[in-house]
Design an enzyme around this catalytic site. Structure first.
Site, PDB file in Angstrom:
ATOM      1  N   HIS A 417      37.503  44.611  47.375  1.00 53.16           N
ATOM      2  CA  HIS A 417      38.041  45.803  46.726  1.00 53.16           C
ATOM      3  C   HIS A 417      39.365  46.205  47.378  1.00 53.16           C
ATOM      4  O   HIS A 417      39.488  46.224  48.607  1.00 53.16           O
ATOM      5  CB  HIS A 417      37.070  46.978  46.881  1.00 53.16           C
ATOM      6  CG  HIS A 417      35.935  46.987  45.912  1.00 53.16           C
ATOM      7  ND1 HIS A 417      34.815  46.183  46.055  1.00 53.16           N
ATOM      8  CD2 HIS A 417      35.726  47.717  44.782  1.00 53.16           C
ATOM      9  CE1 HIS A 417      33.980  46.430  45.056  1.00 53.16           C
ATOM     10  NE2 HIS A 417      34.497  47.348  44.276  1.00 53.16           N
ATOM     11  N   ASN A 451      36.586  41.299  56.147  1.00 51.59           N
ATOM     12  CA  ASN A 451      36.391  42.752  56.103  1.00 51.59           C
ATOM     13  C   ASN A 451      35.242  43.233  56.982  1.00 51.59           C
ATOM     14  O   ASN A 451      34.748  44.332  56.819  1.00 51.59           O
ATOM     15  CB  ASN A 451      36.121  43.187  54.664  1.00 51.59           C
ATOM     16  CG  ASN A 451      36.523  44.632  54.431  1.00 51.59           C
ATOM     17  OD1 ASN A 451      37.474  45.125  55.024  1.00 51.59           O
ATOM     18  ND2 ASN A 451      35.792  45.318  53.571  1.00 51.59           N
TER      19      ASN A 451
END
Length: 577
Positions: A417, A451
Site C-alpha cells: 500500500h 515493510n
C-alpha cells in the site's frame, strides 16, 4: 490466587460498574450512539446477513454454522493448572491462545514469572458428546521467551512451549486472533464465554448474557461464571474475542450475590502491548509479540480481483489541501514537464484520481503512482476490520495502465500500500475509505520483507500519534522511478520509496519531514538477501531531486532544511520534527 487480591479486584469492578451506569444517562453518551454503531458495523463479516438484524432488532436467529464456529474456537481455550515450586496444586484458571505460541490470561491468575514457570496449560479438558472425558494434552509455559503482565488491566501474556512431552504440537489447538479495533460489541448485545468454571471441564455460557455497559477499558455483562473462569475469552456473536473476563461484580447490599461480570477490552490490552513493544529487548520475544500484533491482517485469504461499481467513486472528494487549516494549505506535489506528459488521465480528462480522504497521480509509462496523498484525522480514526484480500482495478482509467495481479503471483513480491490501509479510515466514510485503499493504483511492488522493520515503525508512529494526540496529519508517499529499476513481468520494480509527512506542532507551526528507504538489496533474484536496509530521514529537497516532484513551501518547514544530513531512523526517538 490470593483471596484478598480477588476481593480488591471485585470491589474496583463494582465501583466502575456503578460509575459507568450513572454516566450512561448523560447527553454525550446518547450522542455517541451513532458513532458506536458505525464502528460495530465495520467489524461484521460481510457474509453474515443476519448480523445487523440481531444487533438492531435483538433477533435470536443464527446460522446453524454458529454452533460449529463456537466449537472450533473453543479448541484454543485451556485450563491453567497452577502449581508451586514443589509441584503442589495452588489453583486453577482459564486461558486461551492468541498467537501460535502466546497465551492470554489474568494477572491475578499468573502474576509473576515464577508462577508461570511452574504452571501448565491443559487443553482438551472437556467431555465429548457421549459425556466421556477427552484425553488432556498439557504444555508447559515458557516465560523465558516472553512474559508481559499488568496489574492495572489485569492481564498476562506468556509464551508456551510448542510441543508437549509426547510430541503433540501446540498448533493443533489453533489460536484466537485479537482485533485491535473498538466496536466489536455494543450495549444490549449478548456475549458468550468459554471457560473452566471451578477448574472443571470446559463449559460455555450462550444466551442471557447481556452487555450492560462499556467504558474505555472495560465491558460489563450479565453472565454465569464461577471461580476458575478468570482469564476466559468473552465473545460477540461472530465468535470474535471482545474482552478478557476477570471478575464478578458483587451486589453492594447483599453479600454473596452478584449483579454482573467485568472483562477487560481486547482493544485496551493491544494498545498497552503496542506501547510496550519497543521495551521488549529480546529479539525472539519481540518476534513473538509482533506476530500477535500483526495477526488479524495476516489471516486474510488469498487475493481476489474485482471492480467496484461507479457509485463507489461518486462523492469521493479526495485529498484536501486545506486539511491542516485555512492558514496552512498544503497543495498536492507538482509534476515536472515530462511527468505532466506521462500522467494517466481519466476518461473525462482528469489527471488526479480522487478516493475517500486520499488522491493519486498515475504514471502511464510505469503503470504505478507518482505519489499518493492522504489526510489523516486522529480525532475520528476508526479501526476497520480487514475481511479479505480483494483488490480492484480502477475503472476510471484503462486497465492496461495499472500493474495488476500477474506481477504478484507465486513470488516474494507483495502489493505494498502507498496510502496505508488504516490511514484514511476515519469519519462516517471509514469503511468506504478502507475499501478504496485496495486499488492496484494505490500499491507498488515491494519485497515481502521490505515493510517489516523500521518503515512499518515509521508508519505506525505517524498513525499512532495522530490517534493518541488527536492530530491531523498529511502524508505523501511514492516510489523513486529510475531507468535502471529491475524489469520483471512487464513492470519495473522501484528500488526506493519515500514519504513526506506534514503536521502542525503545538505552537501552530508546520513540520514537514521526509523519509527514504531502499529495497535494492532485496531484489537481486527476488529472493531475500540478508543485508542492511535502513530508513533515513532526509531533507525534503532530496526527495524533490530524486523524484522530480515539487513540494513548494514545505522545504521551509523541514528541520533538516539547509543541510545535506541524513538521519538513520532506528526507532521513533530518532525522528526529528
Amino acid at each position: 490466587m490470593q483471596t484478598s487480591k480477588q476481593a480488591h479486584i471485585e470491589q474496583q469492578a463494582l465501583k466502575r460498574y456503578l460509575q459507568f451506569n450513572a454516566e450512561k444517562q448523560s447527553a454525550q453518551a446518547t450522542a455517541d450512539a451513532q458513532s458506536r454503531m458505525m464502528s460495530r458495523s465495520s467489524v461484521i463479516n460481510v457474509h453474515d446477513n443476519l448480523a445487523m438484524e440481531r444487533i438492531i432488532n435483538r433477533s435470536d436467529l443464527f446460522p446453524i454454522a454458529h454452533l460449529q464456529a463456537g466449537l472450533d474456537v473453543s479448541k484454543a481455550v485451556c485450563r491453567i493448572f497452577l502449581r508451586n515450586r514443589s509441584g503442589q496444586i495452588e489453583g486453577y484458571g482459564t486461558g486461551f491462545m492468541v498467537a501460535p505460541s502466546l497465551l492470554l490470561t489474568n494477572n491475578h491468575v499468573l502474576d509473576t514469572f515464577d508462577a508461570a514457570q511452574y504452571a501448565v496449560a491443559e487443553f482438551n479438558y472437556e467431555d465429548d458428546v457421549n459425556f466421556m472425558p477427552k484425553e488432556i494434552v498439557s504444555f508447559r509455559l515458557a516465560p523465558e521467551q516472553l512474559f508481559i503482565t499488568d496489574m492495572g488491566l489485569d492481564f498476562t501474556l506468556v509464551a508456551v512451549h510448542e510441543v508437549d512431552s509426547e510430541g503433540v504440537k501446540l498448533s493443533d489447538f489453533g489460536y484466537l486472533p485479537l482485533l485491535p479495533q473498538t466496536g466489536k460489541v455494543l450495549e444490549g448485545e449478548y456475549v458468550s464465554i468459554i471457560q473452566h468454571p471451578k477448574g472443571g471441564p470446559k463449559a460455555v455460557t450462550l444466551r442471557e448474557n447481556e452487555v450492560k455497559s462499556i467504558s474505555s477499558d472495560y465491558v460489563h455483562y450479565v453472565s454465569d461464571t464461577e471461580p476458575g473462569s478468570s482469564g476466559s475469552p468473552v465473545f460477540n456473536d461472530q465468535w470474535v474475542v471482545v474482552s478478557l473476563h476477570h471478575a464478578g461484580i458483587p451486589h453492594p447490599d447483599n453479600e454473596g450475590e452478584w449483579i454482573a461480570n467485568e472483562g477487560i477490552r481486547i482493544s485496551s490490552i493491544l494498545r498497552f502491548l503496542r506501547l510496550r513493544r519497543n521495551g521488549v529487548e529480546d529479539g525472539a520475544g519481540r518476534k513473538l509479540l509482533d506476530a500477535l500484533l500483526a495477526a488479524p491482517d495476516s489471516l486474510v485469504p488469498a487475493m481476489e480481483v474485482g471492480t467496484l461499481e461507479a457509485e463507489w467513486y461518486s462523492g469521493a472528494a479526495g485529498y484536501n489541501p486545506a486539511f491542516l487549516g485555512p492558514d496552512a494549505e498544503v497543495p498536492l506535489p507538482l509534476l515536472n514537464e515530462s511527468q505532466q506528459a506521462d500522467v494517466t488521465e481519466t476518461k473525462d480528462g482528469k489527471k488526479i484520481l480522487d478516493y475517500t480522504h486520499f488522491s493519486i497521480a498515475m504514471s502511464r509509462s510505469r503503470k504505478l503512482a507518482f505519489y499518493s496523498a492522504v489526510n489523516i484525522d486522529g480525532t475520528q480514526l476508526i479501526e476497520v476490520r480487514r475481511e479479505n484480500d480483494k483488490w480492484y482495478f480502477d475503472p476510471r482509467i484503462p486497465e492496461e495502465f495499472q500493474v495488476g495481479p500477474e506481477v504478484y503471483k507465486n513470488n516474494d513480491i507483495d502489493r505494498g500500500h502507498l496510502t496505508r490501509r488504516q490511514d484514511p479510515n476515519w469519519g462516517i466514510d471509514a469503511v468506504k475509505a478502507n475499501e478504496h485503499t485496495f486499488h492496484f493504483t494505490n500499491c507498488a511492488p515491494q519485497h515481502k520483507n521490505f515493510n517489516q522493520k523500521t518503515w512499518l515503525d515509521l508508519e505506525n508512529y505517524l498513525l499512532d500519534n495522530a490517534g493518541d494526540y488527536g492530530l491531523k496529519v498529511t502524508v505523501f508517499t511514492g516510489p523513486v522511478f529510475r531507468d535502471s529499476d529491475v524489469a520483471y513481468r512487464g513492470c519495473q520494480i522501484p528500488s526506493q520509496f519515500w514519504k513526506v509527512a506534514v503536521l502542525r506542532k503545538e505552537d501552530g507551526s508546520l513540520s514537514a519531514t521526509a523519509y527514504l528507504q531502499s529495497q535494492e538489496n532485496l531484489l537481486g533474484d527476488l529472493e531475500f538477501v540478508y543485508g542492511d536496509f535502513q530508513t533515513y530521514q532526509v531533507p525534503v529537497t532530496q526527495i524533490e531531486e530524486l523524484t522530480g516532484l515539487g513540494f513548494g513551501e514545505l522545504r521551509n518547514f523541514d528541520p533538516l532544511a539547509e543541510t545535506s544530513v541524513k538521519v538513520v531512523i532506528a526507532n521513533r526517538e530518532d525522528i526529528r520534527l
